[in-house]
Design a protein around this motif. Structure first.
Motif, short mmCIF file in Angstrom:
data_model
loop_
_atom_site.label_atom_id
_atom_site.label_comp_id
_atom_site.label_asym_id
_atom_site.label_seq_id
_atom_site.Cartn_x
_atom_site.Cartn_y
_atom_site.Cartn_z
N LEU A 1 0.82 -1.21 0.00
CA LEU A 1 0.00 0.00 0.00
C LEU A 1 0.86 1.26 0.00
CD1 LEU A 1 -2.69 -1.22 2.52
CD2 LEU A 1 -3.00 -0.87 0.08
N TRP B 1 -6.99 -3.91 22.80
CA TRP B 1 -8.37 -4.39 22.79
C TRP B 1 -8.67 -5.29 21.61
CZ3 TRP B 1 -10.09 -2.83 18.20
CH2 TRP B 1 -9.43 -1.74 17.64
N MET C 1 -2.17 -5.64 -4.17
CA MET C 1 -2.17 -7.09 -3.96
C MET C 1 -3.17 -7.49 -2.89
SD MET C 1 1.00 -9.59 -3.96
CE MET C 1 0.95 -11.33 -3.69
N PHE D 1 -3.94 -10.93 -0.58
CA PHE D 1 -3.30 -12.19 -0.21
C PHE D 1 -4.35 -13.24 0.16
CE2 PHE D 1 -0.60 -8.60 0.76
CZ PHE D 1 0.66 -8.99 0.30
N HIS E 1 -5.09 -10.13 6.06
CA HIS E 1 -4.03 -9.28 6.61
C HIS E 1 -4.52 -7.85 6.81
CE1 HIS E 1 -1.20 -12.44 6.48
NE2 HIS E 1 -1.06 -12.48 5.18
N LEU E 2 -5.71 -7.70 7.39
CA LEU E 2 -6.20 -6.35 7.72
C LEU E 2 -5.49 -5.88 8.98
CD1 LEU E 2 -10.01 -6.90 7.11
CD2 LEU E 2 -8.33 -5.92 5.54
N PHE E 3 -5.32 -4.57 9.11
CA PHE E 3 -4.71 -4.04 10.33
C PHE E 3 -5.74 -4.16 11.45
CE2 PHE E 3 -2.89 -1.39 6.77
CZ PHE E 3 -1.73 -2.14 6.68
N PRO E 4 -5.46 -4.99 12.47
CA PRO E 4 -6.52 -5.31 13.43
C PRO E 4 -6.94 -4.11 14.29
CG PRO E 4 -4.43 -6.33 14.07
CD PRO E 4 -4.23 -5.74 12.71
N TRP E 5 -6.06 -3.09 14.38
CA TRP E 5 -6.37 -1.93 15.22
C TRP E 5 -7.04 -0.82 14.43
CZ3 TRP E 5 -1.45 -4.03 14.60
CH2 TRP E 5 -0.66 -3.45 13.60
N LYS E 6 -7.35 -1.08 13.18
CA LYS E 6 -8.01 -0.05 12.37
C LYS E 6 -9.41 -0.52 11.97
CE LYS E 6 -3.92 2.05 10.37
NZ LYS E 6 -3.73 3.23 9.56
N HIS F 1 -5.99 3.57 4.47
CA HIS F 1 -4.55 3.54 4.78
C HIS F 1 -3.68 3.87 3.55
CE1 HIS F 1 -0.87 2.22 6.90
NE2 HIS F 1 -0.51 1.72 5.74
N GLY F 2 -3.96 3.19 2.43
CA GLY F 2 -3.16 3.40 1.22
C GLY F 2 -3.15 4.85 0.77
N TYR G 1 -14.51 -3.27 13.41
CA TYR G 1 -13.11 -3.69 13.40
C TYR G 1 -13.02 -5.10 12.80
CZ TYR G 1 -11.76 0.48 15.75
OH TYR G 1 -11.53 1.79 16.01
N HIS H 1 -11.82 -8.02 13.50
CA HIS H 1 -12.10 -9.27 14.20
C HIS H 1 -13.59 -9.52 14.38
CE1 HIS H 1 -12.04 -6.44 17.63
NE2 HIS H 1 -12.87 -7.28 18.19
N ARG I 1 -9.31 -2.38 0.03
CA ARG I 1 -8.09 -1.69 0.48
C ARG I 1 -7.05 -1.67 -0.64
NH1 ARG I 1 -4.59 -4.05 5.46
NH2 ARG I 1 -4.36 -5.71 3.92
N ALA I 2 -6.96 -2.80 -1.38
CA ALA I 2 -5.99 -2.86 -2.47
C ALA I 2 -6.40 -1.93 -3.62
CB ALA I 2 -5.84 -4.29 -2.97
#
Lengths: 248, 290
Positions: free
Chosen positions: A156, A246, B108, B110, B114-119, B127-128, B159, B161, B175-176
């Protein structure tokens, strides 16, 4: 069954205190060396009423908080650096791995030579104990960051700086938090060594003075205060940790 | 599972508009060129040739599937196009420029999201654009457009999860796409999903594909998935990885999973299976003899 467990759990400490009181007053043991909880309570009350408790508590809290904070900052910073950059790791990791296994208490004599009985020496001991634990957890945490997240971030267009600040640091946070929590108990453990080595105030200092005066009630009250302080610190840290990571 | 919604008419929609007239008129413009690519891995047993002199090119707007057994190096080829891996010999160019490291014009997806777990979903997608210097507001607008497109409007602030595997993978696709890549690489993106979710995701991707401009290279070991999605299928063999056959898939679009009952589809699949079976037997005999 669950209710019975809760009931018995609630009785645990009162039962223990009652047994202690009974044994101490039974005449089997020397009451001067093994005072009952009622006498310990009076000693603690006296300690609080004289105002000494607050200056002792304040002195100990200051040492733990300052030493912990400095050790945590240094540990996280250097752990992220050695975890992320192999060159920094090659330079520092061998040194840290040699120093880390030496029990921090063993540094008391040299700390007295360097710092005398000053506050700086006590902060140094707490710092020393905290630093290595936090450094190692940050170092391992950075190396265990999910490679998939890093690859996704690379794709990214994440620049190096943001990669370190956002992805690596947050990815390592669960490990860092575990290290910090372990370091909370280590900081109390080194505090004891620091105050026993010579101090002019502090909870452990008070315990030592009381011991010399054969005030066993005061000694036990001091132990209880120290235990409570350490317990509350750990619980508070656990709550903060849960909110920081969290997403786990 | 929700269907992909109609694209909202926003600035983003214009940016992701259909291929230009030149491509539509059949003037093929090569965008990915893989020339004589070999990749060698160092292992405890010595050097292993993972990819052996692979050559192919992909035209702008094409959807190419690379299919082959596990260990045939198909993911390695994809990683090299992504710039995540460096060729041992040969080269890969995208848009005429040599791929040496990841670039924002190549996106890409995958096998794992592979997501950012805190976002949140929105901030994952934003993000990009943020990393490419877009303002918070611009990045948010891009993210919101894509969230609408993947039909996850209700989950913009959720989120990762809390989402199902299929939803997470849709977020990963969005996201890609947020950096508006010329090329979208997909490495078995539906491989970790259950069969039902996978077929819904395939239909979603077919719909999505009608509305974005990107060239897609999609790696899979599932032949049905490859024929369903692709304009062209590259069949690879294992040990070392080589391209066995480059097959055009001339089935009508728009497609959906229903096409798997079409006689033309079945005939094509049979050809591929025969080829794979012959090759598989040869490789097996060779390894038994050795």
């Amino acid at each position: 069954m669950r209710r019975l467990n809760i009931l018995i759990g609630a009785l645990s400490i009162p039962l223990f205190l009652a047994a202690w009181e009974a044994i101490a007053r039974s005449g089997i043991v020397n009451m001067v060396l093994f005072p009952p909880p009622s006498i310990v309570a009076v000693a603690v009350l006296e300690w609080v009423r004289s105002g000494q408790f607050f200056s002792d508590f304040g002195a100990s809290l200051y040492r733990v908080v300052t030493g912990f904070t400095l050790g945590a900052i240094a540990g996280v910073t250097l752990g992220v650096l050695t975890g992320q950059f192999p060159l920094v790791s090659s330079l520092l990791s061998p040194l840290f791995h040699i120093l880390r296994p030496i029990p921090p208490i063993a540094f008391v004599p040299i700390v007295i030579l360097w710092f005398g009985l000053s506050e700086a020496g006590k902060l140094f001991l707490v710092f020393w104990g905290v630093f290595f634990t936090v450094w190692l957890s940050a170092h391992i945490g950075v190396q265990k960051v999910d490679r998939g997240l890093i690859r996704a971030a690379l794709m990214l267009g994440t620049p190096r700086r943001q990669m370190l600040q956002e992805i690596v640091l947050l990815g390592a946070l669960p490990y860092i938090v575990v290290g910090l929590r372990t370091a909370v108990s280590i900081s109390f453990y080194t505090l004891v060594a620091a105050e026993l080595a010579g101090a002019f105030s502090g909870i452990v200092y008070r315990i030592e003075i009381a011991q010399q005066n054969l005030q066993t009630g005061q000694v036990m009250g001091g132990l209880a205060a120290l235990g409570l302080m350490s317990f509350v610190a750990d619980r508070m840290f656990a709550t903060v940790a849960e909110r920081t990571v969290w997403w786990r | 599972m929700m269907q992909i919604k109609r694209r909202p008419e926003t600035a983003l929609a214009l940016a992701h508009s259909l291929p230009p007239a030149a491509a539509a008129a059949g003037e093929a413009e090569t965008i990915i060129r893989v020339s004589d690519l070999s990749i060698v891995f160092d292992t405890a047993q010595g050097q292993v040739i993972a990819v052996d002199r692979v050559t192919f090119s992909v035209n702008r707007g094409e959807f190419v599937c690379i299919v082959g057994p596990s260990g045939c190096g198909k993911s390695t080829v994809l990683n090299t196009i992504a710039g995540l891996e460096v060729p041992y010999s040969g080269e890969v160019t995208v848009n005429g420029r040599l791929m040496q490291r990841p670039r924002p014009d190549v996106g890409m997806v995958f096998q794992q999201p592979h997501l950012f777990p805190w976002k949140s979903v929105r901030r994952n997608i934003a993000h990009g654009p943020r990393m490419l210097g877009k303002s918070r507001g611009e990045a948010r607008a891009i993210a919101d457009g894509l969230i609408e497109m993947i039909g996850l409007g209700r989950f913009a602030d959720a989120y990762p999860h809390t989402l199902s595997g299929g939803m997470q993978q849709r977020v990963a696709i969005a996201r890609a796409l947020a950096n508006q890549p010329r090329v979208l690489l997909m490495d078995e993106p539906f491989g970790a999903l259950d069969a039902q979710t996978r077929s819904v995701m395939q239909d979603n991707l077919l719909e999505l594909r009608e509305r974005i401009d990107a060239t897609v290279v999609f790696v899979t070991h599932d032949l049905d998935e490859a024929i369903l999605l692709a304009d062209r299928v590259l069949i690879m063999s294992a040990g070392p990885g080589r391209v066995l056959r480059d097959l055009g898939v001339n089935l009508p679009r728009p497609r959906s999973n229903a096409i798997m009952l079409d006689p033309a589809y079945i005939a094509l699949k049979k050809d591929c299976l025969d080829l794979i079976r012959t090759e598989g037997r040869r490789a097996f005999d060779q390894s038994s003899a050795g």
